[in-house]
Design a protein around this motif. Structure first.
Motif, PDB file in Angstrom:
ATOM      1  N   LEU A  32       0.835  -1.195   0.000  1.00  0.00           N
ATOM      2  CA  LEU A  32       0.000   0.000   0.000  1.00  0.00           C
ATOM      3  C   LEU A  32       0.872   1.247   0.000  1.00  0.00           C
ATOM      4  O   LEU A  32       2.016   1.217   0.485  1.00  0.00           O
ATOM      5  N   PRO A  33       0.349   2.374  -0.488  1.00  0.00           N
ATOM      6  CA  PRO A  33       1.101   3.624  -0.354  1.00  0.00           C
ATOM      7  C   PRO A  33       1.470   3.877   1.099  1.00  0.00           C
ATOM      8  O   PRO A  33       0.712   3.554   2.019  1.00  0.00           O
ATOM      9  N   LEU A  34       2.617   4.484   1.314  1.00  0.00           N
ATOM     10  CA  LEU A  34       3.178   4.600   2.650  1.00  0.00           C
ATOM     11  C   LEU A  34       2.327   5.450   3.583  1.00  0.00           C
ATOM     12  O   LEU A  34       2.094   5.074   4.737  1.00  0.00           O
ATOM     13  N   ASP A  35       1.848   6.590   3.109  1.00  0.00           N
ATOM     14  CA  ASP A  35       1.232   7.551   4.024  1.00  0.00           C
ATOM     15  C   ASP A  35      -0.086   8.124   3.511  1.00  0.00           C
ATOM     16  O   ASP A  35      -0.493   9.211   3.900  1.00  0.00           O
ATOM     17  N   ARG A  36      -0.754   7.386   2.637  1.00  0.00           N
ATOM     18  CA  ARG A  36      -2.028   7.850   2.097  1.00  0.00           C
ATOM     19  C   ARG A  36      -2.804   6.639   1.590  1.00  0.00           C
ATOM     20  O   ARG A  36      -2.209   5.592   1.326  1.00  0.00           O
ATOM     21  N   PRO A  37      -4.094   6.766   1.439  1.00  0.00           N
ATOM     22  CA  PRO A  37      -4.871   5.625   0.941  1.00  0.00           C
ATOM     23  C   PRO A  37      -4.633   5.419  -0.556  1.00  0.00           C
ATOM     24  O   PRO A  37      -4.321   6.364  -1.289  1.00  0.00           O
ATOM     25  N   PRO A  38      -4.794   4.200  -1.017  1.00  0.00           N
ATOM     26  CA  PRO A  38      -4.652   3.947  -2.455  1.00  0.00           C
ATOM     27  C   PRO A  38      -5.836   4.505  -3.220  1.00  0.00           C
ATOM     28  O   PRO A  38      -6.941   4.625  -2.692  1.00  0.00           O
ATOM     29  N   VAL A  39      -5.588   4.852  -4.483  1.00  0.00           N
ATOM     30  CA  VAL A  39      -6.683   5.305  -5.347  1.00  0.00           C
ATOM     31  C   VAL A  39      -7.272   4.153  -6.152  1.00  0.00           C
ATOM     32  O   VAL A  39      -8.392   4.245  -6.652  1.00  0.00           O
ATOM     33  N   ALA A  40      -6.523   3.080  -6.285  1.00  0.00           N
ATOM     34  CA  ALA A  40      -6.995   1.903  -7.019  1.00  0.00           C
ATOM     35  C   ALA A  40      -6.173   0.698  -6.581  1.00  0.00           C
ATOM     36  O   ALA A  40      -5.159   0.836  -5.889  1.00  0.00           O
ATOM     37  N   THR A  41      -6.630  -0.484  -6.993  1.00  0.00           N
ATOM     38  CA  THR A  41      -6.059  -1.737  -6.509  1.00  0.00           C
ATOM     39  C   THR A  41      -5.796  -2.684  -7.666  1.00  0.00           C
ATOM     40  O   THR A  41      -6.639  -2.832  -8.554  1.00  0.00           O
ATOM     41  N   LEU A  42      -4.639  -3.328  -7.635  1.00  0.00           N
ATOM     42  CA  LEU A  42      -4.322  -4.394  -8.575  1.00  0.00           C
ATOM     43  C   LEU A  42      -4.378  -5.731  -7.841  1.00  0.00           C
ATOM     44  O   LEU A  42      -3.654  -5.938  -6.862  1.00  0.00           O
ATOM     45  N   VAL A  43      -5.237  -6.632  -8.290  1.00  0.00           N
ATOM     46  CA  VAL A  43      -5.228  -8.016  -7.828  1.00  0.00           C
ATOM     47  C   VAL A  43      -4.518  -8.819  -8.907  1.00  0.00           C
ATOM     48  O   VAL A  43      -5.001  -8.924 -10.040  1.00  0.00           O
ATOM     49  N   THR A  44      -3.347  -9.354  -8.576  1.00  0.00           N
ATOM     50  CA  THR A  44      -2.493  -9.979  -9.579  1.00  0.00           C
ATOM     51  C   THR A  44      -2.615 -11.500  -9.538  1.00  0.00           C
ATOM     52  O   THR A  44      -2.642 -12.108  -8.463  1.00  0.00           O
ATOM     53  N   LEU A  45      -2.665 -12.094 -10.721  1.00  0.00           N
ATOM     54  CA  LEU A  45      -2.761 -13.550 -10.881  1.00  0.00           C
ATOM     55  C   LEU A  45      -1.536 -14.011 -11.668  1.00  0.00           C
ATOM     56  O   LEU A  45      -1.346 -13.614 -12.823  1.00  0.00           O
ATOM     57  N   HIS A  46      -0.731 -14.851 -11.042  1.00  0.00           N
ATOM     58  CA  HIS A  46       0.616 -15.128 -11.538  1.00  0.00           C
ATOM     59  C   HIS A  46       0.646 -16.197 -12.640  1.00  0.00           C
ATOM     60  O   HIS A  46      -0.339 -16.918 -12.872  1.00  0.00           O
TER      61      HIS A  46
END
Length: 234
Positions: A32-46
């Motif tokens: 996650l970003p260090l000091d702020r909320p994320p604006v979007a999310t990546l769910v990764t499938l390997h």
């Protein structure tokens, strides 16, 4: 400082566990970003675990190392059933993409339960098959596919994604081992909202920092365009 292959930028990195509907515990990490909320999310499938794919496959490791800081993204990586990495081994055994439907669902449920915003699924190789087959979830804003082989995923799955209606970006290496740009455009023509991008000089595994940068930039361009293009220095 130039961003290099081994660069690790500041982030909050948390070990996580996912619980599947068929009773398995999968191991992973959320960056996650260090000091702020994320604006979007990546769910990764390997990529395919029987051929060396796991949550630390290099494009995903570099995404987790860079994108929380550079693009305000949360990056969720995990090992599908029976897959091992430095983080540990997920319970269960590889099931050829069928039982893995529960793994995909568990990752999306985790994102929803933890209020992670604007979820995009990023699949690479085998992970593209899981995306096309099992990521039709209302939570999902769209998907980005890297090197889709279209082996396990069939025209039926492409038609299902077309009906799902979410954006689909497909990055296809010029010298891919399984599916190259011209054939990919023909196959993905079944999905009206699919954008197929051929990447000159690239190969299936996206080896080389120039190709990693292309992939990460294309992801960010779609998921958080305000952070595009990514810097090459910090």
């Amino acid at each position: 400082m130039e961003i290099r292959a081994a660069t690790v930028l500041p982030a909050r990195r948390e070990p996580i566990e996912l619980e599947t509907g068929d009773g398995l515990t999968l191991v992973g990490e959320l960056a996650l970003p260090l000091d702020r909320p994320p604006v979007a999310t990546l769910v990764t499938l390997h990529p395919l675990p029987t051929h060396g794919g796991f949550m630390d496959s290099h494009v995903y490791k570099k995404a987790a190392n860079r994108l929380p800081a550079l693009a305000d993204l949360a990056v969720l990586r995990f090992n599908t059933r029976g897959t091992s990495s430095e983080r540990g081994t997920s319970e269960g055994t590889f099931d050829g993409g069928e039982g893995e439907r529960f793994d995909v669902a568990a990752a999306l449920e985790y994102a929803e339960y933890h209020d992670l915003p604007q979820v995009w699924v990023v699949g690479w190789s085998f992970g593209t098959e899981l995306t096309l087959k099992w990521a039709h979830d209302p939570l999902v804003e769209g998907a980005i596919l890297l090197s889709p082989p279209l082996h396990r995923a069939t025209d039926h799955d492409l038609d299902a994604w077309a009906r799902f209606g979410r954006p689909l970006t497909v990055l296809v290496p010029e010298f891919d081992d399984y599916l190259r740009p011209e054939e990919a455009r023909a196959r993905f023509a079944r999905v009206p909202q699919a954008e197929v991008l051929g990447v000159d000089g690239a190969k299936h595994l996206w080896v080389g920092e120039p190709y990693v940068r292309i992939v990460l930039n294309e992801i960010v361009k779609r998921v958080n365009p305000d952070a595009w293009p990514l810097p090459t220095d910090v």
